[in-house]
Design a protein around this motif. Structure first.
Motif, PDB file in Angstrom:
ATOM      1  N   GLN A  47     -16.083 -35.151  26.454  1.00 55.88           N
ATOM      2  CA  GLN A  47     -17.810 -34.271  26.475  1.00 55.88           C
ATOM      3  C   GLN A  47     -17.258 -32.992  26.428  1.00 55.88           C
TER       4      GLN A  47
ATOM      5  N   GLN B 194     -16.899 -33.814  21.575  1.00 55.88           N
ATOM      6  CA  GLN B 194     -17.999 -33.630  21.378  1.00 55.88           C
ATOM      7  C   GLN B 194     -18.741 -32.617  21.486  1.00 55.88           C
ATOM      8  N   ASP B 195     -18.515 -31.090  22.410  1.00 56.02           N
ATOM      9  CA  ASP B 195     -19.011 -30.849  22.154  1.00 56.02           C
ATOM     10  C   ASP B 195     -19.130 -29.348  21.326  1.00 56.02           C
ATOM     11  N   GLU B 196     -17.815 -29.382  21.336  1.00 60.23           N
ATOM     12  CA  GLU B 196     -16.593 -28.415  20.870  1.00 60.23           C
ATOM     13  C   GLU B 196     -16.907 -28.795  19.046  1.00 60.23           C
TER      14      GLU B 196
END
Length: 160
Positions: free
Chosen positions: A64, A67-69
């Motif tokens: 997570q 993927q958020d970065e």
């Protein structure tokens, strides 16, 4: 590890929030980066991987964060490095494949000129580890991933 400083063992699983959970959800960016650097360093050694992988949902949390970065930041690089090292084990491999990490890697490697050497090497190594499994190969064959184009660009890239 012997004193379970990061609350990764089963004895610590009953705690409402463990230290490692709090570190990975901390609002201060520097604390999150240093925590990820620590996890990546622990993942270098077999004993360290064994210790931190006892933590339930660690791989899911790292995926997570990855993927958020946005952008090729030190946080994403350390997260990618740790996941690549964790992908040497079967259970984390399965989790990463189920979370469509192959698709994410393919999308990131499309912009290879915007990546550091570290990210290129660890992303391709992670892709290789995940594609060794039958489920991973099935994900690689998905037409929307266009992995063949990405691999062709990798072959033509100046990085040996």
């Amino acid at each position: 590890m012997h004193y379970d400083l990061l609350d990764c063992t089963e004895r610590a699983q009953g705690k409402p929030t463990s230290i490692i959970d709090r570190l990975l959800k901390f609002q201060d960016r520097k604390v999150l980066e240093y925590s990820m650097t620590l996890i990546n360093a622990l993942a270098n050694e077999c004993l360290g991987r064994s210790y931190v992988l006892q933590k339930a949902n660690l791989v899911e949390n790292l995926v997570q964060i990855l993927q958020d970065e946005t952008g090729d930041t030190p946080l994403r690089q350390n997260c990618l490095g740790a996941l690549q090292k964790f992908s040497l084990r079967r259970k984390p491999q399965t989790i990463m494949i189920q979370l469509d990490l192959i698709k994410w890697i393919s999308s990131v490697l499309r912009n290879i000129d915007q990546l550091t050497e570290y990210s290129i090497e660890y992303a391709t190594a992670l892709l290789m580890n995940l594609s060794l499994r039958e489920a991973g190969r099935d994900k690689c064959e998905a037409p929307d991933i266009q992995l063949l184009n990405v691999l062709n660009d990798l072959v033509e890239h100046e990085n040996l």
